[in-house]
Enzyme design. Structure first.
Site, short mmCIF file in Angstrom:
data_model
loop_
_atom_site.label_atom_id
_atom_site.label_comp_id
_atom_site.label_asym_id
_atom_site.label_seq_id
_atom_site.Cartn_x
_atom_site.Cartn_y
_atom_site.Cartn_z
N GLY A 1 41.16 35.98 49.18
CA GLY A 1 39.82 35.70 49.70
C GLY A 1 38.73 36.05 48.70
O GLY A 1 37.67 36.55 49.06
N ILE B 1 34.91 29.64 37.32
CA ILE B 1 34.57 29.04 38.62
C ILE B 1 34.62 27.51 38.48
O ILE B 1 35.04 26.81 39.39
CB ILE B 1 33.22 29.58 39.13
CG1 ILE B 1 33.43 31.06 39.50
CG2 ILE B 1 32.71 28.78 40.33
CD1 ILE B 1 32.20 31.83 39.85
N LYS C 1 20.21 29.32 35.92
CA LYS C 1 20.78 29.49 34.58
C LYS C 1 20.67 28.17 33.82
O LYS C 1 21.19 27.15 34.27
CB LYS C 1 22.26 29.90 34.70
CG LYS C 1 22.98 29.90 33.36
CD LYS C 1 24.44 30.29 33.46
CE LYS C 1 25.13 30.00 32.13
NZ LYS C 1 26.56 30.32 32.15
N ALA D 1 37.89 32.01 44.55
CA ALA D 1 38.85 30.90 44.54
C ALA D 1 39.32 30.59 45.96
O ALA D 1 39.36 29.43 46.38
CB ALA D 1 40.04 31.23 43.64
N GLU E 1 29.76 36.09 37.55
CA GLU E 1 28.39 35.96 38.04
C GLU E 1 27.65 34.81 37.37
O GLU E 1 26.58 34.44 37.80
CB GLU E 1 27.64 37.27 37.76
CG GLU E 1 28.33 38.45 38.42
CD GLU E 1 27.58 39.75 38.21
OE1 GLU E 1 27.04 39.94 37.12
OE2 GLU E 1 27.56 40.55 39.15
N ALA E 2 28.22 34.28 36.30
CA ALA E 2 27.55 33.19 35.59
C ALA E 2 28.36 31.92 35.80
O ALA E 2 29.59 31.96 35.79
CB ALA E 2 27.46 33.52 34.10
N THR F 1 33.52 29.65 32.54
CA THR F 1 34.24 28.46 32.98
C THR F 1 35.23 28.69 34.12
O THR F 1 35.83 27.73 34.60
CB THR F 1 35.01 27.85 31.79
OG1 THR F 1 35.62 28.90 31.06
CG2 THR F 1 34.09 27.06 30.90
C1 FAD Z 1 35.56 40.36 32.95
C2 FAD Z 1 35.46 39.08 33.71
C3 FAD Z 1 34.27 38.38 33.72
C4 FAD Z 1 34.18 37.16 34.39
N1 FAD Z 1 33.02 36.45 34.34
C5 FAD Z 1 32.98 35.22 34.89
C6 FAD Z 1 31.82 34.44 34.82
O1 FAD Z 1 30.79 34.86 34.31
N2 FAD Z 1 31.86 33.20 35.36
C7 FAD Z 1 32.97 32.70 35.97
O2 FAD Z 1 32.97 31.55 36.40
N3 FAD Z 1 34.06 33.46 36.10
C8 FAD Z 1 34.10 34.69 35.57
N4 FAD Z 1 35.22 35.44 35.70
C9 FAD Z 1 36.32 34.94 36.51
C10 FAD Z 1 35.98 35.12 37.98
O3 FAD Z 1 35.80 36.47 38.27
C11 FAD Z 1 37.08 34.56 38.86
O4 FAD Z 1 37.43 33.29 38.44
C12 FAD Z 1 36.64 34.47 40.28
O5 FAD Z 1 36.11 35.67 40.73
C13 FAD Z 1 37.78 34.07 41.17
O6 FAD Z 1 38.70 35.09 41.28
P1 FAD Z 1 39.93 34.85 42.25
O7 FAD Z 1 39.42 34.46 43.58
O8 FAD Z 1 40.89 33.97 41.57
O9 FAD Z 1 40.60 36.29 42.31
P2 FAD Z 1 40.12 37.62 43.08
O10 FAD Z 1 38.66 37.70 43.23
O11 FAD Z 1 40.80 38.75 42.40
O12 FAD Z 1 40.72 37.46 44.53
C14 FAD Z 1 42.08 37.70 44.78
C15 FAD Z 1 42.29 37.78 46.28
O13 FAD Z 1 43.68 37.92 46.54
C16 FAD Z 1 43.87 38.95 47.47
N5 FAD Z 1 45.17 39.57 47.28
C17 FAD Z 1 45.77 39.94 46.13
N6 FAD Z 1 46.95 40.52 46.39
C18 FAD Z 1 47.11 40.50 47.74
C19 FAD Z 1 48.11 40.95 48.63
N7 FAD Z 1 49.21 41.58 48.21
N8 FAD Z 1 47.92 40.76 49.95
C20 FAD Z 1 46.82 40.13 50.42
N9 FAD Z 1 45.84 39.69 49.63
C21 FAD Z 1 45.98 39.88 48.30
C22 FAD Z 1 42.73 39.93 47.19
O14 FAD Z 1 42.48 40.77 48.29
C23 FAD Z 1 41.60 38.95 46.95
O15 FAD Z 1 41.04 38.57 48.17
C24 FAD Z 1 35.31 36.67 35.07
C25 FAD Z 1 36.50 37.40 35.11
C26 FAD Z 1 36.58 38.60 34.43
C27 FAD Z 1 37.87 39.37 34.46
#
Ligand code: FAD
Length: 490
Positions: free
Chosen positions: A13, A338, A78, A16, A49-50, A336
Site C-alpha cells: 500500500g 513514479i 515542479k 505503487a 517526492e519529486a 522516474t
Molecule cells: C532514496 C530514494 C529516493 C526516491 N526519490 C524518488 C523521487 O524523487 N521520485 C520518484 O518518483 N520516486 C522516488 N523514489 C522511489 C519511490 O519512493 C517509490 O517508487 C515509490 O514510493 C513507490 O514505492 P512502492 O510502493 O513500490 O514501495 P513501498 O512504498 O515500500 O511500499 C511497499 C508496501 O508493501 C507493503 N509490504 C511489504 N512487505 C509486506 C508484508 N510482508 N506484508 C504486508 N505488506 C507488506 C508495505 O507495508 C508497503 O505498504 C525514491 C526512492 C528512494 C529509495
C-alpha cells in the site's frame, strides 16, 4: 495458458499499490474485485517526492482534481531539475520539461546557438528554464506551452489515493504477509497473513517495495544488476522545516564527492537527501555531508535507505505482475520511479481492458516493453554522470571512464559525429531532454552543420537575442512560485 482476473490482489500500500488499485477500480469499474493488502507495521518507503510530468496525466485519468491533490499532499509545482556541480564544481544547468524550439521556420534553434558559440546558457531560450531561474510559475498557455510536474509528500499521496480508491470499491486488508501459497502451475494462489487469514486471487500485483515479496521472493525471479553504471546504493533522507516564503519551482540535485544531494521544496517542509555509492564513500561520511548541507531545522532523524540499481529479469511471471520498487529501481536522479509505476499500470490496464483472459503474449509484451523502458531511462541517467569533467574523487573518476551500455555509446556517437539526437522505442525522455543534458554538460557535436551557416551570423545572433529577451520579459510578468500556489490554494 490463459488467466482470468476477476479477483485482483494488490500486495502493498505504498504509492505503487494505491496508484495501481485506483487505476483498477476506475478503469474496470465493478468488473473486478480489487483488494489491497498492506502492513502498517512495515510501512511504506515514504520517499519519492519529486515527479515527472506524466503524473498529471495519471491524476487526470483517474479523475483527481489538481487543487485538491496539491492541498492533500502539500504539493508544489515542479518545472524540472537544477543540476549543480555535475560538469565541474561551481557550474550548474537546468533540465526542464520544455522545448528550445526552432529559428527561421524549421531550423533547430540549438544548432544556431551552438554555431554562435554563445557563452550564455541555452536554457535562456526555453520558457520553463527561465521561469525556474527566476523562481516563477504560471500554468502553460497557448503562447507558452510546456510540461510541468509536482513535488509532494509521498505518504500523503498514498493516503489520499487509498481514500479515493476505497470510495470506488477497493477493499483494504491490513496484515503482515508471512507466507505465499502456490498453485500447481507455480503461480500464486493466496497470500497468508500473520493472523491466519488468507487472501486469494486470480492475479497478484506485487507492490511490496524493495522486499519484492512475490516476484523476487516466492517466484525467485533473478535481478538484472545495473550497479556497474549506476553505482549508488544508499541514501540518507532528512526533511527540514521550510525556510522563508519563497519556493524553488524545481528539484535541486547537487553532485557531491560520493554521490549527489537532493533538495525538494514542499509547502510545509523541504525534502533533503544524499544518494551515495558506498563503494566510494563511507555511509557515515555521507550522512555528515548531508547534515552539513541542510538549510533548515531537521524535522526528523536522518533515515538510511539501501538499494541496488537494476530490475527483475521479467516483470510479469505466471500470475504475478510487479509494479514499483518490487520490479526494480534506477536511482532517483531524474525522479522516474513514479513514472515507471505509471508505465507498468498503463501497460497492465491496456491488457486488462482488452476484454479477454490474459495469455502468454500479454506477458511477453509487458516484459519486453518494461525491460526496454528501464534500459532507456538507465541510459539517460548514466549520461548525467559520464559527461562529467570532475576527477576529484573515486566516484567521478569511475563514471567518467567506465564502459557504457552499447545503446548509450551508439547514440552518443551519433550526437558527437552528426548532431543527431537518436531515439529508440520505449523512450522515457524525448530528444529535448537529451539535448538539455548534452548542452548543460557542454557536450556538443564535433562540427557545425554547414546548412546552418547559410544564415548570416548577425541575423542568427539577432534572432537568438530577440527570443531570449522576449522570454525573459514575458517570464518576469509571471507570479513567483509561492504566490501562484497561494492563489491556487486560496
Ligand atoms: C532514496 C530514494 C529516493 C526516491 N526519490 C524518488 C523521487 O524523487 N521520485 C520518484 O518518483 N520516486 C522516488 N523514489 C522511489 C519511490 O519512493 C517509490 O517508487 C515509490 O514510493 C513507490 O514505492 P512502492 O510502493 O513500490 O514501495 P513501498 O512504498 O515500500 O511500499 C511497499 C508496501 O508493501 C507493503 N509490504 C511489504 N512487505 C509486506 C508484508 N510482508 N506484508 C504486508 N505488506 C507488506 C508495505 O507495508 C508497503 O505498504 C525514491 C526512492 C528512494 C529509495
Amino acid at each position: 495458458m490463459t488467466q482470468k482476473f476477476d479477483r485482483i490482489v494488490v500486495v502493498g500500500g505504498g504509492s505503487a499499490g494505491w496508484m495501481t488499485a485506483m487505476a483498477l477500480v476506475t478503469g474496470l469499474k465493478g468488473r473486478v474485485n480489487v483488494e489491497v493488502v498492506e502492513s502498517e507495521e512495515i510501512g511504506i518507503v515514504g520517499v519519492g517526492e519529486a515527479t515527472f510530468p506524466s503524473i498529471r496525466h495519471y491524476n487526470q485519468l483517474v479523475g483527481i482534481d489538481e487543487t485538491e491533490f496539491l492541498r492533500a499532499t502539500n504539493g508544489t509545482y515542479k518545472l524540472g531539475i537544477r543540476f549543480c556541480d555535475w560538469l565541474e564544481v561551481g557550474r550548474d544547468y537546468f533540465h526542464t520539461f520544455g522545448h528550445f524550439g526552432n529559428l527561421f521556420g524549421s531550423q533547430t534553434l540549438w544548432a544556431q546557438y551552438r554555431r554562435m558559440r554563445l557563452a550564455e546558457p541555452l536554457g535562456l531560450q526555453c520558457v520553463p528554464t527561465v521561469m525556474a531561474m527566476q523562481g516563477r510559475f504560471a500554468l502553460p498557455s497557448e503562447q507558452d506551452q510546456f510540461k510541468y510536474a509536482y513535488h509532494f509528500d509521498a505518504v500523503r499521496y498514498a493516503a489520499f489515493l487509498r481514500q479515493l480508491a476505497m470510495q470506488r470499491g477497493a477493499r483494504h486488508t491490513q496484515g503482515r504477509i508471512v507466507d505465499v501459497v502456490r498453485r500447481a502451475d507455480g503461480g500464486v494462489a493466496a497470500v497468508q497473513l500473520d493472523d491466519g487469514r488468507r487472501v486469494e486471487g486470480d492475479i497478484f500485483v506485487d507492490c511490496s517495495g524493495f522486499r519484492s515479496l512475490l516476484l523476487g521472493g516466492a517466484l525467485q525471479e533473478p535481478f538484472v544488476d545495473f550497479s556497474h553504471w549506476l553505482p549508488v546504493d544508499g541514501a540518507w533522507a532528512c526533511p527540514t522545516e521550510r525556510v522563508g516564503e519563497e519556493l524553488a519551482p524545481y528539484t535541486q540535485a547537487t553532485a557531491l564527492e560520493g554521490g549527489w544531494a537532493w533538495r525538494i521544496p514542499l509547502q510545509n517542509r523541504t525534502g533533503h537527501g544524499h544518494v551515495f555509492a558506498s563503494r566510494f564513500i563511507d555511509p557515515e561520511r555521507a550522512r555528515e555531508q548531508l547534515l552539513a548541507r541542510l538549510d533548515g531545522k531537521p524535522v526528523a532523524e536522518p533515515r538510511l535507505l539501501r538499494f541496488t540499481t537494476g530490475h527483475r529479469q521479467r516483470f510479469w511471471v505466471n500470475n504475478v505482475i510487479a509494479i514499483g520498487l518490487s520490479s526494480g529501481f534506477l536511482e532517483p536522479l531524474e525522479s522516474t520511479s513514479i513514472y515507471l509505476i505509471q508505465d507498468g499500470i498503463s501497460r497492465l490496464m491496456t491488457m486488462l481492458t482488452a476484454g479477454r483472459p490474459l495469455d502468454e503474449n500479454d506477458r511477453a509484451l509487458f516484459n519486453d516493453g518494461s525491460v526496454r523502458r528501464f534500459a532507456r531511462i538507465r541510459d539517460f541517467i548514466i549520461l548525467h554522470y559520464c559527461l562529467t569533467r570532475r576527477r576529484d574523487s573515486e566516484l567521478w573518476r569511475h563514471v567518467a571512464t567506465m564502459e557504457l551500455p552499447e545503446t548509450l555509446a551508439f547514440r552518443m556517437e551519433l550526437w558527437r559525429r552528426y548532431g543527431v539526437l537518436h531515439e529508440y522505442d520505449e523512450e522515457g525522455f524525448d530528444a529535448t531532454s537529451w539535448l538539455a543534458i548534452h548542452a548543460g554538460m557542454e557536450h556538443w557535436p564535433e562540427r557545425d552543420d554547414p546548412v546552418f551557416a547559410e544564415i548570416p551570423p548577425e541575423r542568427a545572433l539577432q534572432a537568438l537575442q530577440g527570443r531570449r529577451n522576449a522570454i525573459a520579459a514575458s517570464v518576469a510578468r509571471m507570479p513567483l512560485h509561492h504566490q501562484m500556489l497561494g492563489q491556487v490554494l486560496r
